[in-house]
Design a protein around this motif. Structure first.
Motif, mmCIF file in Angstrom:
data_model
loop_
_atom_site.group_PDB
_atom_site.id
_atom_site.type_symbol
_atom_site.label_atom_id
_atom_site.label_comp_id
_atom_site.label_asym_id
_atom_site.label_seq_id
_atom_site.Cartn_x
_atom_site.Cartn_y
_atom_site.Cartn_z
ATOM 1 N N THR A 13 0.868 -1.134 0.079
ATOM 2 C CA THR A 13 -0.124 0.006 0.136
ATOM 3 C C THR A 13 0.867 1.231 -0.004
ATOM 4 O O THR A 13 0.599 2.240 -0.655
ATOM 5 C CB THR A 13 -0.899 -0.114 1.454
ATOM 6 N N GLY A 44 -2.738 1.728 7.856
ATOM 7 C CA GLY A 44 -3.181 0.597 8.468
ATOM 8 C C GLY A 44 -3.195 -0.706 7.470
ATOM 9 O O GLY A 44 -2.873 -0.683 6.104
ATOM 10 N N ALA A 45 -3.097 -1.947 8.088
ATOM 11 C CA ALA A 45 -3.207 -2.972 7.240
ATOM 12 C C ALA A 45 -4.311 -3.174 6.220
ATOM 13 O O ALA A 45 -5.485 -2.698 6.405
ATOM 14 C CB ALA A 45 -3.186 -4.437 8.041
ATOM 15 N N THR A 46 -4.224 -3.636 5.115
ATOM 16 C CA THR A 46 -5.318 -3.510 3.958
ATOM 17 C C THR A 46 -6.005 -4.743 4.231
ATOM 18 O O THR A 46 -5.614 -5.666 4.406
ATOM 19 C CB THR A 46 -4.662 -3.501 2.740
ATOM 20 N N ASP A 105 -4.902 -4.105 -4.914
ATOM 21 C CA ASP A 105 -3.831 -4.286 -3.574
ATOM 22 C C ASP A 105 -4.536 -5.186 -2.541
ATOM 23 O O ASP A 105 -5.535 -4.964 -1.960
ATOM 24 C CB ASP A 105 -3.853 -3.066 -2.918
HETATM 25 MG MG LIG Z 1 -1.706 -2.471 2.792
#
Ligand SMILES: [Mg+2]
Ligand SMILES: Nc1nc2c(ncn2[C@@H]2O[C@H](COP(=O)(O)OP(=O)(O)OP(=O)(O)O)[C@@H](O)[C@H]2O)c(=O)[nH]1
Ligand SMILES: Nc1nc2c(ncn2[C@@H]2O[C@H](COP(=O)(O)OP(=O)(O)O)[C@@H](O)[C@H]2O)c(=O)[nH]1
Lengths: 348, 373
Positions: free
Chosen positions: A9, A28-30, A50
């Motif tokens: 990301t 933040g985490a996807t 993504d």
């Molecule tokens: Mg990500």
């Protein structure tokens, strides 16, 4: 694709959203797959997927969602964190993805990015990358893969992504031919074409080729009376004719016959420099970067809009070339390139 | 001499009197980082690898005035220096904004008190450093707090110290605050500053430039600016413009094209007629205050690098220009794009005049500092 936290990301936001590297720490985490449609070269729409890299998501991509995820893929970009704690697991997932890709999108290109290379100290980078490249090529089992070391903190990311998007531009070699013509008209050393929003390099003029190899070019080449041929620093090395198809692979690396021997990283460095200056312009004064002119001791250069979706950089080392002339030539070339670009995309 | 390093282009002779700046503060407060980032082009991120300084290091830097910067180890005190404080034009004390304040403040107060007696003319500067690490509110709060503590302690010792002028700056190597703060420190040390400012004021008035800076190219410190107030955003953009140009040059440097291309500048021409573009309507309405300044003597046939970049918002765009003035200094100005495009010749004409003025001032300045036997 790639493990969680590997930097997918982050690189997307740098290349396609003009965000600075310093802001990526806030991402933040996807969750699951984030789909993005980015306009590239105006009419070419890249559909970026993504894919959040946490194990649960990976398992679902590889099982229940397998055909959805891996069908109609033109390019797979797999990101490996250089500091990954579980390289074995990364490789397992990678190989599984490759299997799925072969089944559902046989013609897809594969790029492997060994990411966060900035965490390796300068002089060890080459060795570390070489070793990883070897491993990854073995694991890819004969599949053609492009391996790049990357970091969001330097130009390496632009180099990798320029190569990636290059494979998506159908008529890059035609563009390149016309850039070469433009270079000749301007007595320029080099002409480089950038995509407008990402500032990735999409094509470059081919290097002046002294002495002209008889097999590669038509008679037109014999009319170039470039003073470069007579320069002492250009030894007569064996010629390596550039075929128009592999130009993507050769343009930004060492140009053996180039009498100027410009810095081999100049393309990606230029992308990075302009991108970061563009960012400063919008951040500090809320204005948009528009053009640049340089008259330095060693060269003159103009960077300006060429078409609606591209920028062009013309660099000239000959003393008599004025930036005003370069600007005029850009203006004159605009129409031709608008046409070319239209053609190249329709034919895709 | 082993600990003296020199940068700059070496055109300044050895026997010149250098203006000395003392850089001091607690361990790991960021002194060496500040020096390296400003004067050795180090990336802020790379300062992480710097080792603790264990003895005084003297660095030379040549700009409008020749500098000698003393980077001290943390345990240096006024009494351990090999020369008296009176030899220094400025002292910069660096405090880590997140440090426990007791110790550094005691140390700073000790320096200030010695300075007051030994070297009353020295300018006293405090860099409250690593400020980017804190949120905006917290940053300001800590900054005020440190400032107040220092003033209180000075007043406690003696009321006469209450009047000591101490300047506080919030700084960080990760943004442009360090450039702006150090520039302001530098300005107090340049005796010819008023003449440079006059030249900049004239340049701005004659060229319709809302702002112009005379920058030291490599450190990206501005050594002077015109009388209009400095807007931080504009200053930051000019800094970034310079750093882009500094990086661009080497990228396309050719090994074979002759470096001295002997490019002769076009003789500065009078205002060129506006190009017949749709926007040319603007340029006809320019006020008639634009007038060429006549240089005292005709321009020498030298080539001076220059650059410009145009920015375009929806309404009216700005152009940033860059013109080399001396090997170390460049004029960076902000111009409305319409002015630059229609009156470029005039702007360049004014640059020639400005350049000659600055070169003359620099020559006089250097001459006054050169020791003769
Ligand atoms: Mg990500
Ligand atoms: N040192 C370093 N850190 C990086 C680099 N690229 C990204 N990071 C950091 O890595 C962290 C994770 O980045 P993300 O882009 O969110 O990772 P991701 O691959 O999208 O993770 P998932 O969405 O969970 O799959 C962030 O804190 C980034 O700042 C790099 O090149 N170098
Ligand atoms: N966050 C942050 N860290 C900094 C800054 N300036 C320096 N540092 C860090 O502070 C540490 C000590 O710096 P150094 O210059 O060696 O301190 P010195 O002992 O005073 O010379 C290094 O790890 C630097 O990376 C800053 O502006 N912000």
């Amino acid at each position: 694709m790639g493990a969680s936290g590997s930097g997918k990301t982050s690189m997307r936001s740098l290349i396609f959203s003009n965000n600075p590297a310093s802001l990526t720490a806030r991402l933040g985490a996807t969750i699951d797959v984030e789909q993005n449609h980015v306009r590239f070269l105006g009419d070419l729409i890249l559909n970026l997927w993504d894919c959040g890299g946490q194990d649960a998501f990976m398992d679902s991509y590889l099982n229940s969602q397998r055909s959805t995820i891996f069908s109609h893929v033109a390019v797979l970009i797999y990101v490996f964190d250089i500091e990954s704690r579980d390289t074995q697991k990364d490789l397992e997932y990678y190989k599984d993805c490759l299997e799925a890709l072969k089944k559902y999108s046989a013609g897809a290109r594969v790029f492997l990015l060994v990411h966060k290379m900035d965490l390796v100290r300068g002089r060890e980078r080459e060795g570390v990358l070489g070793k990883r490249r070897g491993e990854l090529e073995v694991e890819s089992g004969g599949m053609q893969v492009g391996v790049f070391g990357t970091s969001i903190y330097d130009e390496s990311l632009y180099k990798a992504w320029s190569r990636i998007v290059h494979t998506l531009i159908p008529n890059a070699s035609v563009l390149s031919k016309h850039l070469t013509k433009l270079a000749k008209c301007c007595s320029a050393t080099e002409v480089i074409l950038f995509e407008r929003t990402t500032f990735l390099v999409i094509a470059t003029s081919s290097p002046p080729t002294p002495p002209p190899p008889p097999t590669t070019t038509t008679t037109a080449s014999s009319t170039i009376t470039s003073p470069t041929t007579s320069l002492p620093t250009s030894p007569s090395k064996p010629n390596q004719p550039l075929s128009s198809t592999n130009i993507a692979e050769t343009t930004s690396t060492d140009l053996v016959d180039d009498p100027h021997q410009l810095s081999p990283t100049r393309y990606e460095r230029t992308s990075e420099l302009i991108k970061s200056f563009k960012h400063s312009c919008s951040r500090f004064v809320r204005e948009e970067f528009h053009s640049l002119e340089l008259e330095l001791g060693e060269f003159s250069a103009v960077l300006d809009e060429l078409t609606k979706n591209t920028y062009v950089l013309i660099v000239a080392h000959q003393g008599f070339v004025e930036t005003a002339a370069l600007k005029l030539n850009i203006r004159l070339a605009r129409k031709k390139f608008e046409e070319l670009q239209g053609d190249s995309l329709i034919s895709s | 001499m082993a600990s003296t390093s020199s940068n700059g282009n070496g055109s300044i002779p050895d026997n010149v009197i250098r203006t000395k700046i003392l850089l001091t503060g607690m361990r790991r407060s960021g002194k060496t980082s500040i020096h390296e980032v400003l004067f050795n082009n180090m990336q802020p991120k790379d300062t992480f690898w710097l080792e603790t300084t264990t003895r005084v290091r003297k660095h030379h830097y040549d700009t409008v005035i020749p500098l000698e910067i003393w980077d001290c180890p943390w345990n240096a005190g006024p009494e351990t220096l090999e020369i008296s404080l009176v030899e220094f034009a400025a002292m910069i004390f660096v405090i880590d904004i997140q440090d426990l304040y007791q110790q550094p403040i005691a140390k700073l107060v000790e320096w200030i008190i010695t300075a007051c007696t030994e070297s009353p003319d020295m300018s006293l500067e405090v860099f409250v450093h690593k400020s980017e690490a804190l949120s905006e509110d917290y940053k300001i709060e800590n900054f005020r707090h440190i400032q107040q503590r220092v003033l209180d302690e000075l007043a406690d010792i003696s009321l006469e110290y209450e009047q000591v002028p101490v300047n506080f700056h919030l700084t960080s190597v990760y943004d442009h605050t360090i450039h702006e703060a150090f520039s302001r420190v530098l300005h107090k040390l340049i005796s010819v500053l008023p003449s440079l400012e006059d030249l900049l004021n004239v340049f701005c008035a004659k060229s319709q430039a809302p702002k112009a800076f005379l920058f030291d190219i490599h450190s990206r410190l501005y050594v002077a600016t015109d009388a209009s107030p400095v807007d931080t955003a504009t200053h930051n953009l000019c800094c970034d413009f310079l750093s882009m140009l500094n990086a661009f040059g080497p990228l396309y440097k050719s090994v074979s094209a002759s470096p001295a291309r002997c490019r002769k500048p076009l003789p500065p021409s009078l205002p060129t007629p506006p190009p017949s573009s749709p926007e040319s309507g603007h340029s006809t309405s320019l006020p008639s205050t634009l007038s060429p300044i006549t240089p005292k003597h005709s321009s020498k046939e030298l080539f001076y690098p220059s650059a410009s970049t145009s920015l375009s918002p929806s309404a009216q765009g700005t152009t940033l220009t860059y013109h080399l003035v001396t090997p170390q200094l460049a004029l960076v100005s902000i111009l409305p794009t319409t002015v630059y495009e229609s009156r470029r010749g005039l702007v360049e004409f004014n640059v020639v005049f400005f350049r000659e003025g600055v070169q003359e001032i620099c020559d006089v300045e250097l001459d006054g500092r050169t020791l003769r036997h």
